[in-house]
Design an enzyme around this catalytic site. Sequence first.
Site, PDB file in Angstrom:
ATOM      1  N   LYS A 100     -10.685  -3.678  -3.909  1.00  0.00           N
ATOM      2  CA  LYS A 100     -11.444  -2.441  -4.144  1.00  0.00           C
ATOM      3  C   LYS A 100     -10.594  -1.400  -4.851  1.00  0.00           C
ATOM      4  CE  LYS A 100     -13.547  -2.711   0.402  1.00  0.00           C
ATOM      5  NZ  LYS A 100     -12.595  -2.819   1.510  1.00  0.00           N
ATOM      6  N   LYS A 157      -5.213 -10.636  -5.966  1.00  0.00           N
ATOM      7  CA  LYS A 157      -6.512 -10.790  -5.312  1.00  0.00           C
ATOM      8  C   LYS A 157      -7.491  -9.719  -5.792  1.00  0.00           C
ATOM      9  CE  LYS A 157      -6.497  -7.801  -1.323  1.00  0.00           C
ATOM     10  NZ  LYS A 157      -7.338  -7.475  -0.225  1.00  0.00           N
ATOM     11  N   LYS A 166       0.825  -1.211   0.000  1.00  0.00           N
ATOM     12  CA  LYS A 166       0.000   0.000   0.000  1.00  0.00           C
ATOM     13  C   LYS A 166       0.859   1.261   0.000  1.00  0.00           C
ATOM     14  CE  LYS A 166      -4.380  -1.825   1.396  1.00  0.00           C
ATOM     15  NZ  LYS A 166      -5.633  -1.751   2.089  1.00  0.00           N
TER      16      LYS A 166
HETATM   17  N1  AQP Z   1      -9.949 -10.977  -2.819  1.00  0.00           N
HETATM   18  C1  AQP Z   1     -10.271 -11.371  -1.594  1.00  0.00           C
HETATM   19  N2  AQP Z   1     -10.539 -12.683  -1.362  1.00  0.00           N
HETATM   20  C2  AQP Z   1     -10.890 -13.106  -0.113  1.00  0.00           C
HETATM   21  N3  AQP Z   1     -11.011 -12.268   0.952  1.00  0.00           N
HETATM   22  C3  AQP Z   1     -10.760 -10.954   0.753  1.00  0.00           C
HETATM   23  N4  AQP Z   1     -10.796  -9.882   1.565  1.00  0.00           N
HETATM   24  C4  AQP Z   1     -10.455  -8.778   0.869  1.00  0.00           C
HETATM   25  N5  AQP Z   1     -10.200  -9.088  -0.408  1.00  0.00           N
HETATM   26  C5  AQP Z   1     -10.380 -10.442  -0.519  1.00  0.00           C
HETATM   27  C6  AQP Z   1     -11.167  -9.942   2.989  1.00  0.00           C
HETATM   28  O1  AQP Z   1     -12.255  -9.068   3.200  1.00  0.00           O
HETATM   29  C7  AQP Z   1     -12.195  -8.590   4.548  1.00  0.00           C
HETATM   30  C8  AQP Z   1     -12.372  -7.099   4.578  1.00  0.00           C
HETATM   31  O2  AQP Z   1     -11.351  -6.491   3.828  1.00  0.00           O
HETATM   32  P1  AQP Z   1     -10.946  -4.986   4.084  1.00  0.00           P
HETATM   33  O3  AQP Z   1     -12.119  -4.131   4.055  1.00  0.00           O
HETATM   34  O4  AQP Z   1     -10.131  -4.917   5.300  1.00  0.00           O
HETATM   35  O5  AQP Z   1     -10.129  -4.614   2.813  1.00  0.00           O
HETATM   36  P2  AQP Z   1      -8.773  -5.148   2.285  1.00  0.00           P
HETATM   37  O6  AQP Z   1      -8.305  -6.392   2.949  1.00  0.00           O
HETATM   38  O7  AQP Z   1      -7.819  -4.018   2.302  1.00  0.00           O
HETATM   39  O8  AQP Z   1      -9.139  -5.610   0.838  1.00  0.00           O
HETATM   40  P3  AQP Z   1      -9.845  -4.865  -0.319  1.00  0.00           P
HETATM   41  O9  AQP Z   1     -11.300  -4.937  -0.098  1.00  0.00           O
HETATM   42  O10 AQP Z   1      -9.420  -5.450  -1.588  1.00  0.00           O
HETATM   43  O11 AQP Z   1      -9.357  -3.391  -0.260  1.00  0.00           O
HETATM   44  P4  AQP Z   1      -7.991  -2.778  -0.808  1.00  0.00           P
HETATM   45  O12 AQP Z   1      -8.148  -2.650  -2.275  1.00  0.00           O
HETATM   46  O13 AQP Z   1      -7.945  -1.465  -0.113  1.00  0.00           O
HETATM   47  O14 AQP Z   1      -6.874  -3.702  -0.438  1.00  0.00           O
HETATM   48  C9  AQP Z   1     -10.846  -9.037   5.115  1.00  0.00           C
HETATM   49  O15 AQP Z   1     -11.051 -10.165   5.939  1.00  0.00           O
HETATM   50  C10 AQP Z   1     -10.062  -9.425   3.894  1.00  0.00           C
HETATM   51  O16 AQP Z   1      -9.117 -10.430   4.166  1.00  0.00           O
END
Ligand code: AQP
Length: 328
Positions: free
Chosen positions: A198, A195, A113
Amino acid sequence: MAKKKIFSGIQATGNLHLGNYLGAIRNWVKLQADYDNYFCVVDLHTITVPQDPEVLRANIREVAGLLFASGLDADNSVVFVQSHVRAHSELAWILNCITPMGWLHRMTQFKEKSEKQKDEVSIGLFDYPVLQAADILLYDADLVPVGEDQKQHIELCRDIAQRFNYRYGDLFVLPDAYIAEVGGRVMGLSNPEKKMSKSEEKKDDAIFLLDSPDQIRAKVKRATTDSMREICFDDNRPGINNLLTIYQLLTEKSKAAIVEYFSTKSYKDLKEELAEVIAESLRPLQERYRELTGEKGYLDQKLDEGARLADEAAERKLKAVQDKIGLR
Ligand code: AQP
């Protein structure tokens, strides 16, 4: 016998996607009857990267609405917004004071990040896992159901808890990550090597939980596959493997039954059927979301009640921490 406890959180970045749902939220819903549960919209984590205040305000509500629409219910789960419970920030500060910086430098999510943020990287982004440890430890969580990307953070949380217990005497429960065998890492549609996320720039990479059937069809149609023809689960063919895995997660059929079913079909057939399965699976969630966000005051009342219950538990734990370290 007292039930074991679960804590997990989700960022208020709006646009929740199928990865968030299949990797985390759906498991929360499945587990909730057997545990004491705390589920949290982690808005303080969300501001570790710049946010527009109006958008953030709306996203907090959207994510909370989606959690209830997915099936979390107040009878089994305390659902709340992190910033409504002040003990999270205060415990995070205390844990900051016992956490070596070297431990945080090793976190791969920070490395990824911060590369995107360049000169704008905040101390908050660096400190993100310590706040996450505070979230979990405040509620004596035994289990933290998350996607695979969070495994390292849960291990760090255990290390912090252990260090505290060693210095001041046993107080924190050491939590375990709960990562589903299938679905712990749902991959992107355009880039199945990474993965689903968002923040991925390519707009078609993720299926969002509020996407219309037409949007879902268009995204699945454009999903990256390969130049082969056979439809089978194969880690070396990430595009097809990911589409089949999503199909498996949503239909709950066995791998063998799925491979047999598609043995005479084409990639085009697979994509068309998968798009329908996704649209149908999300339909009840979307209807419920519209219903409950249309009901005036519903969300506020649920979140106020959640914050009240979470605050009681969190304050108790924070006081015990303050006692241990000599602040009280
Ligand atoms: N691709 C994924 N497959 C399985 N689990 C996932 N999680 C996120 N992406 C995947 C799980 O969703 C929960 C909430 O995630 P978060 O809101 O903390 O966001 P994040 O992990 O930072 O992932 P995002 O949604 O993709 O956001 P960005 O783009 O900002 O990194 C967690 O339990 C996470 O493991």
